[in-house]
Write an enzyme that holds these catalytic residues in place. Sequence first.
Site, PDB file in Angstrom:
ATOM      1  N   ARG A 358      68.158  77.185  30.804  1.00  0.00           N
ATOM      2  CA  ARG A 358      67.603  78.109  31.794  1.00  0.00           C
ATOM      3  C   ARG A 358      68.382  77.954  33.096  1.00  0.00           C
ATOM      4  O   ARG A 358      68.314  76.914  33.753  1.00  0.00           O
ATOM      5  CB  ARG A 358      66.124  77.780  32.020  1.00  0.00           C
ATOM      6  CG  ARG A 358      65.345  78.812  32.819  1.00  0.00           C
ATOM      7  CD  ARG A 358      63.860  78.674  32.510  1.00  0.00           C
ATOM      8  NE  ARG A 358      63.420  77.300  32.620  1.00  0.00           N
ATOM      9  CZ  ARG A 358      62.792  76.794  33.690  1.00  0.00           C
ATOM     10  NH1 ARG A 358      62.547  77.561  34.722  1.00  0.00           N
ATOM     11  NH2 ARG A 358      62.406  75.535  33.702  1.00  0.00           N
ATOM     12  N   GLU A 360      69.475  78.371  36.939  1.00  0.00           N
ATOM     13  CA  GLU A 360      68.781  78.539  38.211  1.00  0.00           C
ATOM     14  C   GLU A 360      69.799  78.735  39.323  1.00  0.00           C
ATOM     15  O   GLU A 360      70.958  78.348  39.202  1.00  0.00           O
ATOM     16  CB  GLU A 360      67.918  77.310  38.517  1.00  0.00           C
ATOM     17  CG  GLU A 360      66.760  77.106  37.549  1.00  0.00           C
ATOM     18  CD  GLU A 360      65.858  75.970  37.998  1.00  0.00           C
ATOM     19  OE1 GLU A 360      64.847  76.247  38.664  1.00  0.00           O
ATOM     20  OE2 GLU A 360      66.180  74.812  37.684  1.00  0.00           O
ATOM     21  N   ARG A 366      67.464  72.763  47.577  1.00  0.00           N
ATOM     22  CA  ARG A 366      66.863  71.816  46.640  1.00  0.00           C
ATOM     23  C   ARG A 366      67.420  71.911  45.224  1.00  0.00           C
ATOM     24  O   ARG A 366      66.895  71.294  44.312  1.00  0.00           O
ATOM     25  CB  ARG A 366      65.354  72.010  46.606  1.00  0.00           C
ATOM     26  CG  ARG A 366      64.895  73.358  46.052  1.00  0.00           C
ATOM     27  CD  ARG A 366      63.386  73.443  46.057  1.00  0.00           C
ATOM     28  NE  ARG A 366      62.891  74.635  45.371  1.00  0.00           N
ATOM     29  CZ  ARG A 366      61.608  74.913  45.198  1.00  0.00           C
ATOM     30  NH1 ARG A 366      60.687  74.085  45.665  1.00  0.00           N
ATOM     31  NH2 ARG A 366      61.229  76.012  44.561  1.00  0.00           N
ATOM     32  N   HIS A 367      68.483  72.696  45.030  1.00  0.00           N
ATOM     33  CA  HIS A 367      69.077  72.850  43.706  1.00  0.00           C
ATOM     34  C   HIS A 367      70.519  72.358  43.695  1.00  0.00           C
ATOM     35  O   HIS A 367      71.262  72.518  44.670  1.00  0.00           O
ATOM     36  CB  HIS A 367      69.061  74.318  43.254  1.00  0.00           C
ATOM     37  CG  HIS A 367      67.711  74.818  42.873  1.00  0.00           C
ATOM     38  ND1 HIS A 367      66.867  75.419  43.770  1.00  0.00           N
ATOM     39  CD2 HIS A 367      67.050  74.791  41.680  1.00  0.00           C
ATOM     40  CE1 HIS A 367      65.736  75.770  43.156  1.00  0.00           C
ATOM     41  NE2 HIS A 367      65.823  75.394  41.894  1.00  0.00           N
ATOM     42  N   GLU A 509      58.057  71.837  44.627  1.00  0.00           N
ATOM     43  CA  GLU A 509      57.892  71.435  43.224  1.00  0.00           C
ATOM     44  C   GLU A 509      58.896  70.368  42.835  1.00  0.00           C
ATOM     45  O   GLU A 509      60.088  70.486  43.119  1.00  0.00           O
ATOM     46  CB  GLU A 509      58.055  72.674  42.342  1.00  0.00           C
ATOM     47  CG  GLU A 509      58.010  72.388  40.857  1.00  0.00           C
ATOM     48  CD  GLU A 509      59.362  72.573  40.204  1.00  0.00           C
ATOM     49  OE1 GLU A 509      59.773  71.637  39.500  1.00  0.00           O
ATOM     50  OE2 GLU A 509      59.985  73.626  40.396  1.00  0.00           O
ATOM     51  N   SER A 512      58.083  70.470  36.539  1.00  0.00           N
ATOM     52  CA  SER A 512      57.494  71.614  35.848  1.00  0.00           C
ATOM     53  C   SER A 512      57.300  71.214  34.398  1.00  0.00           C
ATOM     54  O   SER A 512      58.244  70.764  33.749  1.00  0.00           O
ATOM     55  CB  SER A 512      58.419  72.830  35.956  1.00  0.00           C
ATOM     56  OG  SER A 512      57.797  73.967  35.402  1.00  0.00           O
ATOM     57  N   ARG A 560      65.523  65.227  44.025  1.00  0.00           N
ATOM     58  CA  ARG A 560      64.492  65.959  44.765  1.00  0.00           C
ATOM     59  C   ARG A 560      63.328  65.050  45.151  1.00  0.00           C
ATOM     60  O   ARG A 560      62.787  65.149  46.262  1.00  0.00           O
ATOM     61  CB  ARG A 560      64.000  67.141  43.940  1.00  0.00           C
ATOM     62  CG  ARG A 560      63.296  68.199  44.769  1.00  0.00           C
ATOM     63  CD  ARG A 560      62.829  69.372  43.935  1.00  0.00           C
ATOM     64  NE  ARG A 560      63.928  70.179  43.426  1.00  0.00           N
ATOM     65  CZ  ARG A 560      63.743  71.324  42.772  1.00  0.00           C
ATOM     66  NH1 ARG A 560      62.519  71.779  42.549  1.00  0.00           N
ATOM     67  NH2 ARG A 560      64.782  72.003  42.329  1.00  0.00           N
TER      68      ARG A 560
END
Length: 586
Positions: A358, A360, A366-367, A509, A512, A560
Amino acid sequence: MDCGAGRARTTVPQPCPAQQHSPQHHQRGAGGAETGQAGGSSRRTAPEGSAAPPPPPPRPRPQPALRARRAERAGAALAILSAGAGRGRGGRGALARTGRAEAAWRVRGRVGPCGAVRGREGRARRRRMPSAAGRGHGQDRRPDNEDSSAADDYAKERYGVSSMIQSQEKPDRVLVRVKDLTLEKADEEVWVRGRIHTSRAKGKQCFLVLRQQQFNIQALVAVGQHASKQMVKFAANITKESIVDIEGVVRKAHQKIGGCTQQDVELHVQRIYVISSAEPRLPLQLDDAVRPEVEGEEDGRATVNQDTRLDNRIIDLRTSTSQAIFCLQSGICQLFRETLIRKGFVEIQTPKIISVFRAEDSNTHRHLTEFVGLDIEMAFNYHYHEVVDEIADTLVQIFKGLQERFQTEIQTVSKQFPCEPFKFLEPTLRLEYREGVAMLREAGVEMGDEEDLSTPNEKLLGRLVKEKYDTDFYILDKYPLAVRPFYTMPDPANPKTSNSYDMFMRGEEILSGAQRIHDPQLLTERAKHHGIDLEKIKAYIDSFRFGAPPHAGGGIGLERVTMLYLGLHNVRQTSMFPRDPKRLTP
């Protein structure tokens, strides 16, 4: 003696015309003066058959007042030295040999109680002094303030640049860590290795700040029994960031040493050797790199921006802040492993390259395109909340462990990036998604029941939860099925929701997760619903055809968690060498 003591001349007398043509006129008399000069004791006539040379011009005699001043100065020097008569080289005999110039040098030098010059330095200087006759003819003389030669350096074996360490020997030496230099080691002699953070020379002393990771101590090199002037000068000239070995005595500080982590002690240096030299010009100054941005804005001092830090990451990682960040991050991994092993989990290493993933957007604060994942997968008995509770408790144990073991690191980071201490509850607060949406709507946010949370809404909900429940860590459960991946188990009680959850720190977050579908038929149906090509996930679906237990889990982003626990603002601060769409080096 009258000429030497009363009129020590340092100029060369001009030769008479006869001397220019007659080599024999350069013969010296017993007193060292050339014959044929004014003031000589005899005169020679020209050889027979040659013209007699004209007489030399008379040398001008000093005025009476000048002669009186010279005699007064010579008398003063003689009076100082006369007290040492009959006591070796410091007595009157030395005066007779060297004249007024040496007497004046002795006055300026280190004169002992009886007029004798102290120590090897004084004796060496006396040996170097030229004779009165030599000085009278203009021989060069060392300046009075010149440093002693290398032969006079009594500490020359106690400092220097060490040969390159190529594992050629195994010295019997124990290096003590800077953080362990405390009052308990006062008056102990120790060896320490560290980097030169700063140096400041002051007179016959040099103050060094020796740094090792996020800890530092003041070291003092002072002229004395163990350190010479040359050694102090050498220490003052060592470039910043050079690595040194120091032998010294730990001494209790008379007052707290500000700016150092070891404030109660200092290191009195006896030996210092450079192990690895740093180039004089650094790409950034470490003091600038640890300065809070607000402080820099207020007083106009420099700070270092993020791109400069990352372009020069090798240096930036040496700051006390970076050292503390990655020590704490190591602690997260350690506590994660300890907690799960205690709970009976088995650590495994899974493939990192797979055909279904997936994607992103990695252009956010934050990525990253590459990150470290701490994943938990667990078989449960009857309800996925068994897994949710275990994951939440694991994170709580990490938070507690960080508070207990890493307070020094937390405080170090907070000096540059002030932040409120991280708060959490036991047991962890759990809200359903619909409750979170209701809180946002009360705050004026318009959103639908099956709409996913945007990043701004996540942060706002985090602030609302903190105000209402006083916690920075909470769980949001029962997400809409429409916003979750195809392998998420639907909620049997409500077809629009799912058995899925997110966990948040400071409104962002960090995990997940969900109950995964373990039935191949339902998994195929959900994949078709999402329009996924079944051939591309055939191996994944087939893995459930031979019996699989109900299970759930979640993935935690290490960088994170570190960022949010410390209250930092960009995940690149907590990635040692961050990778994103715009950065592949260093």
